[in-house]
Design an enzyme around this catalytic site. Structure first.
Site, PDB file in Angstrom:
ATOM      1  N   THR A 178       4.164   2.411   5.666  1.00  0.00           N
ATOM      2  CA  THR A 178       2.754   2.013   5.770  1.00  0.00           C
ATOM      3  C   THR A 178       2.025   2.978   6.687  1.00  0.00           C
ATOM      4  OG1 THR A 178       1.193   0.377   6.647  1.00  0.00           O
ATOM      5  CG2 THR A 178       3.397   0.286   7.556  1.00  0.00           C
TER       6      THR A 178
ATOM      7  N   GLN B  24      -7.454   8.429   3.402  1.00  0.00           N
ATOM      8  CA  GLN B  24      -6.425   8.418   4.462  1.00  0.00           C
ATOM      9  C   GLN B  24      -5.035   8.100   3.910  1.00  0.00           C
ATOM     10  OE1 GLN B  24      -8.368   6.229   8.128  1.00  0.00           O
ATOM     11  NE2 GLN B  24      -9.409   5.696   6.231  1.00  0.00           N
ATOM     12  N   ARG B  25      -4.971   7.535   2.712  1.00  0.00           N
ATOM     13  CA  ARG B  25      -3.662   7.165   2.167  1.00  0.00           C
ATOM     14  C   ARG B  25      -3.055   8.278   1.310  1.00  0.00           C
ATOM     15  NH1 ARG B  25      -4.068   1.181   0.960  1.00  0.00           N
ATOM     16  NH2 ARG B  25      -3.559   1.667  -1.190  1.00  0.00           N
TER      17      ARG B  25
ATOM     18  N   ARG C 235       1.005  -4.929  -5.707  1.00  0.00           N
ATOM     19  CA  ARG C 235       1.137  -6.181  -4.965  1.00  0.00           C
ATOM     20  C   ARG C 235       1.428  -7.244  -6.019  1.00  0.00           C
ATOM     21  NH1 ARG C 235      -2.998  -3.570  -1.644  1.00  0.00           N
ATOM     22  NH2 ARG C 235      -1.967  -3.031   0.309  1.00  0.00           N
ATOM     23  N   CYS C 236       2.473  -8.019  -5.796  1.00  0.00           N
ATOM     24  CA  CYS C 236       2.929  -8.984  -6.802  1.00  0.00           C
ATOM     25  C   CYS C 236       2.928 -10.354  -6.136  1.00  0.00           C
ATOM     26  CB  CYS C 236       4.339  -8.585  -7.250  1.00  0.00           C
ATOM     27  SG  CYS C 236       5.146  -9.805  -8.281  1.00  0.00           S
TER      28      CYS C 236
ATOM     29  N   GLY D 233       0.842  -1.211   0.000  1.00  0.00           N
ATOM     30  CA  GLY D 233       0.000   0.000   0.000  1.00  0.00           C
ATOM     31  C   GLY D 233       0.870   1.252   0.000  1.00  0.00           C
TER      32      GLY D 233
ATOM     33  N   ARG E 126      -6.587  -2.899   8.746  1.00  0.00           N
ATOM     34  CA  ARG E 126      -7.263  -4.197   8.664  1.00  0.00           C
ATOM     35  C   ARG E 126      -6.929  -5.033   9.893  1.00  0.00           C
ATOM     36  NH1 ARG E 126      -7.543  -5.414   2.783  1.00  0.00           N
ATOM     37  NH2 ARG E 126      -5.280  -5.391   2.906  1.00  0.00           N
TER      38      ARG E 126
ATOM     39  N   ARG F 134      19.042  11.372  -3.931  1.00  0.00           N
ATOM     40  CA  ARG F 134      19.986  12.495  -3.736  1.00  0.00           C
ATOM     41  C   ARG F 134      21.183  12.076  -2.878  1.00  0.00           C
ATOM     42  NH1 ARG F 134      16.574  17.583  -4.495  1.00  0.00           N
ATOM     43  NH2 ARG F 134      15.954  17.224  -6.663  1.00  0.00           N
TER      44      ARG F 134
ATOM     45  N   ARG G 193     -18.009  15.155  13.453  1.00  0.00           N
ATOM     46  CA  ARG G 193     -18.487  15.455  14.804  1.00  0.00           C
ATOM     47  C   ARG G 193     -19.377  16.716  14.812  1.00  0.00           C
ATOM     48  NH1 ARG G 193     -15.390  14.639  19.931  1.00  0.00           N
ATOM     49  NH2 ARG G 193     -16.446  15.895  21.478  1.00  0.00           N
TER      50      ARG G 193
ATOM     51  N   ASP H 149       2.093  -0.703  11.748  1.00  0.00           N
ATOM     52  CA  ASP H 149       2.084  -2.069  12.284  1.00  0.00           C
ATOM     53  C   ASP H 149       3.374  -2.847  11.990  1.00  0.00           C
ATOM     54  OD1 ASP H 149       1.656  -2.246   9.574  1.00  0.00           O
ATOM     55  OD2 ASP H 149       0.100  -3.769   9.702  1.00  0.00           O
TER      56      ASP H 149
ATOM     57  N   HIS I  95     -23.946  14.000  21.120  1.00  0.00           N
ATOM     58  CA  HIS I  95     -23.516  13.095  20.043  1.00  0.00           C
ATOM     59  C   HIS I  95     -22.832  11.896  20.688  1.00  0.00           C
ATOM     60  CE1 HIS I  95     -19.695  15.632  20.372  1.00  0.00           C
ATOM     61  NE2 HIS I  95     -19.438  14.478  20.929  1.00  0.00           N
TER      62      HIS I  95
ATOM     63  N   ASP J  81      -0.292   2.125   8.498  1.00  0.00           N
ATOM     64  CA  ASP J  81      -0.870   1.338   9.599  1.00  0.00           C
ATOM     65  C   ASP J  81      -0.048   1.331  10.893  1.00  0.00           C
ATOM     66  OD1 ASP J  81      -2.936   0.670   7.948  1.00  0.00           O
ATOM     67  OD2 ASP J  81      -2.233  -1.349   7.498  1.00  0.00           O
TER      68      ASP J  81
ATOM     69  N   ASP K  24       5.735  -5.188   6.079  1.00  0.00           N
ATOM     70  CA  ASP K  24       6.312  -6.503   6.399  1.00  0.00           C
ATOM     71  C   ASP K  24       6.375  -7.439   5.186  1.00  0.00           C
ATOM     72  OD1 ASP K  24       6.910  -6.090   9.023  1.00  0.00           O
ATOM     73  OD2 ASP K  24       5.028  -6.909   9.801  1.00  0.00           O
TER      74      ASP K  24
HETATM   75  P1  ADP Z   1       3.159  -4.680   2.787  1.00  0.00           P
HETATM   76  O1  ADP Z   1       4.540  -4.638   2.226  1.00  0.00           O
HETATM   77  O2  ADP Z   1       2.544  -3.325   2.923  1.00  0.00           O
HETATM   78  O3  ADP Z   1       3.063  -5.541   4.029  1.00  0.00           O
HETATM   79  P2  ADP Z   1       1.932  -6.805   1.252  1.00  0.00           P
HETATM   80  O4  ADP Z   1       1.813  -7.759   2.381  1.00  0.00           O
HETATM   81  O5  ADP Z   1       0.797  -6.683   0.276  1.00  0.00           O
HETATM   82  O6  ADP Z   1       2.203  -5.308   1.695  1.00  0.00           O
HETATM   83  O7  ADP Z   1       3.263  -7.211   0.456  1.00  0.00           O
HETATM   84  C1  ADP Z   1       3.704  -6.442  -0.642  1.00  0.00           C
HETATM   85  C2  ADP Z   1       4.384  -7.335  -1.617  1.00  0.00           C
HETATM   86  O8  ADP Z   1       5.531  -7.928  -1.005  1.00  0.00           O
HETATM   87  C3  ADP Z   1       3.568  -8.522  -2.097  1.00  0.00           C
HETATM   88  O9  ADP Z   1       2.664  -8.177  -3.120  1.00  0.00           O
HETATM   89  C4  ADP Z   1       4.669  -9.419  -2.623  1.00  0.00           C
HETATM   90  O10 ADP Z   1       5.136  -8.957  -3.862  1.00  0.00           O
HETATM   91  C5  ADP Z   1       5.768  -9.197  -1.586  1.00  0.00           C
HETATM   92  N1  ADP Z   1       5.704 -10.253  -0.558  1.00  0.00           N
HETATM   93  C6  ADP Z   1       4.779 -10.417   0.411  1.00  0.00           C
HETATM   94  N2  ADP Z   1       5.003 -11.539   1.137  1.00  0.00           N
HETATM   95  C7  ADP Z   1       6.115 -12.110   0.602  1.00  0.00           C
HETATM   96  C8  ADP Z   1       6.863 -13.294   0.881  1.00  0.00           C
HETATM   97  N3  ADP Z   1       6.504 -14.136   1.865  1.00  0.00           N
HETATM   98  N4  ADP Z   1       7.950 -13.541   0.126  1.00  0.00           N
HETATM   99  C9  ADP Z   1       8.321 -12.710  -0.875  1.00  0.00           C
HETATM  100  N5  ADP Z   1       7.642 -11.602  -1.196  1.00  0.00           N
HETATM  101  C10 ADP Z   1       6.565 -11.279  -0.485  1.00  0.00           C
HETATM  102  O1  F6P Z   2      -1.750  -1.310   4.640  1.00  0.00           O
HETATM  103  C1  F6P Z   2      -2.325  -0.077   4.354  1.00  0.00           C
HETATM  104  C2  F6P Z   2      -3.812  -0.224   4.098  1.00  0.00           C
HETATM  105  O2  F6P Z   2      -4.321   1.058   3.768  1.00  0.00           O
HETATM  106  C3  F6P Z   2      -4.615  -0.838   5.220  1.00  0.00           C
HETATM  107  O3  F6P Z   2      -4.928   0.054   6.257  1.00  0.00           O
HETATM  108  C4  F6P Z   2      -5.822  -1.321   4.487  1.00  0.00           C
HETATM  109  O4  F6P Z   2      -6.407  -2.399   5.159  1.00  0.00           O
HETATM  110  C5  F6P Z   2      -5.252  -1.762   3.162  1.00  0.00           C
HETATM  111  O5  F6P Z   2      -4.040  -1.066   2.990  1.00  0.00           O
HETATM  112  C6  F6P Z   2      -6.167  -1.484   1.997  1.00  0.00           C
HETATM  113  O6  F6P Z   2      -5.580  -1.986   0.854  1.00  0.00           O
HETATM  114  P1  F6P Z   2      -6.106  -1.716  -0.623  1.00  0.00           P
HETATM  115  O7  F6P Z   2      -5.386  -0.523  -1.134  1.00  0.00           O
HETATM  116  O8  F6P Z   2      -5.725  -2.945  -1.365  1.00  0.00           O
HETATM  117  O9  F6P Z   2      -7.562  -1.475  -0.569  1.00  0.00           O
END
Ligand code: ADP
Ligand code: F6P
Length: 325
Positions: A129, A256-257, A76-77, A15, A175, A29, A158, A133, A220, A131, A107
């Site tokens: 991110t 929010q993004r 996302r791949c 994201g 999420r 840079r 509000r 997280d 409210h 999030d 992560d």
């Molecule tokens: P984030 O990086 O925000 O946690 P995702 O979980 O969607 O978002 O992961 C982003 C991308 O990272 C995935 O679309 C994929 O290309 C790669 N990825 C996720 N998990 C793995 C994994 N276990 N091994 C290798 N690449 C991964």
């Molecule tokens: O990880 C960032 C985030 O915005 C989360 O808060 C949310 O659950 C998710 O991505 C939404 O993903 P998408 O852009 O695929 O709707």
């Protein structure tokens, strides 16, 4: 002796988050300042596999620090979880002369970075991110902007909620993580906050709380609901039926993004971007940059991914205490 890095690649993955552009700019840079070449990889790991690789110079990142999103695009791949594609990704890096890579994402993206490092490409991850997280860091690129965007939007809801003496459920992103919800809960003075990490499905308690508040003269009742719990629209209907108080749901969603990053996101993302390059120049690999107790530091990716993180219990508690008048 650590191998010398000549060309640094940069990609954004998962994201998007406000401040990613500031991080890209800093990577480009700082690398140029250190006499390195820079290549931008478009659309995350999908773009790497498709060899969407562009040369970048100092001018390529002009005028982007104030812009939300990512000029490199993100994706996302799903096939990148497979070892054959990870190996192919590393080979493509080598083919394009990329011997150091900065991966900006969450992560999931770090897992991809870890695999590229294992296949011989020196790799550094930056936490990107909204999030918040990522366990190894108290700061992630984009959270500050996103939480401020959500806070401002909730203030607006509000106003109308008070005028109409309504109950409002406002759904914020997250999420699996309730950081945006919790921070807004405190910052917006919400009466109730529903956090994925703490949710006990006790809707009756929520209904009782709303009725109690109304008896005490509350005009409210703001409920901040994290996306991980969701179902805000149907929840609003049930709450209205159970309390007799008009209830509306607002889902803030992807607004929010986006948006121009806050000063904090620009400065921290810039610092992290520059640090990633410095680490690569020192020969480091398989590291992720974090922020902890006022310092920017780096961790081994394997250790960073194994760390656990939870909401701050004291913040959860004061959020509840302060929202009750
Ligand atoms: P984030 O990086 O925000 O946690 P995702 O979980 O969607 O978002 O992961 C982003 C991308 O990272 C995935 O679309 C994929 O290309 C790669 N990825 C996720 N998990 C793995 C994994 N276990 N091994 C290798 N690449 C991964
Ligand atoms: O990880 C960032 C985030 O915005 C989360 O808060 C949310 O659950 C998710 O991505 C939404 O993903 P998408 O852009 O695929 O709707």
């Amino acid at each position: 002796m650590a191998k010398e890095i000549n060309t640094i690649g940069v990609l954004t993955s998962g994201g998007d988050a406000p401040g990613m552009n500031a991080a890209i700019r800093a990577v480009v840079r700082e690398a140029i300042a250190k006499g390195k070449k820079v290549k931008g990889i478009k659309r995350g790991y999908a773009g790497l596999l498709a060899e969407e690789i562009i040369d970048m110079d100092a001018h390529s990142v002009s005028d982007i620090i104030s812009r939300g999103g990512t000029i490199l695009q993100t994706a996302r791949c799903y096939e990148f979880v497979e070892p054959a594609y990870q190996k192919q990704g590393a080979e493509i890096c080598k083919k394009h002369g990329i011997d150091g890579l900065v991966v900006i994402g969450g992560d999931g993206s770090f897992k991809g970075a870890q695999k590229l490092a294992a296949n011989g490409v020196n790799t550094i991850g930056l936490p990107g991110t909204i999030d918040l997280d990522i366990s190894c860091t108290e700061y992630t690129i984009g959270f500050d902007t996103a939480v401020n965007t959500a806070m401002e939007a909730i203030d607006k809801v509000r106003d109308t909620s008070t005028s109409h003496e309504r109950c409002s459920i406002i759904e914020v992103m997250g999420r699996g993580a309730g950081y945006i919800a919790l921070w807004c809960g405190i910052a917006n003075g919400a009466e109730d906050v529903l956090l994925p990490e703490r949710y006990n499905y006790d809707e009756q308690a929520l209904v009782n709380h709303i009725i109690e508040g109304r008896k005490k003269g509350k005009q409210h009742h703001i409920i901040i609901n994290a996306e991980g719990i969701g179902h805000s629209t149907s929840m609003a209907k049930r709450i209205e039926a159970a309390t007799g108080i008009e209830t509306r749901a607002t889902i803030l969603g992807h607004m929010q993004r986006g948006g121009s990053p806050t000063c904090k996101d620009r400065v921290y993302a810039s610092t992290m971007g520059a640090l990633a390059v410095d680490l690569l120049c020192e020969g480091k690999t398989n590291r992720v940059v974090g922020y902890d107790h006022g310092e920017f530091i780096d961790f081994d990716i394997d250790e960073a991914l194994a760390m656990k993180k939870d909401l701050d219990e004291y913040q959860v508690q004061i959020c509840r205490d302060l929202g009750n008048s």
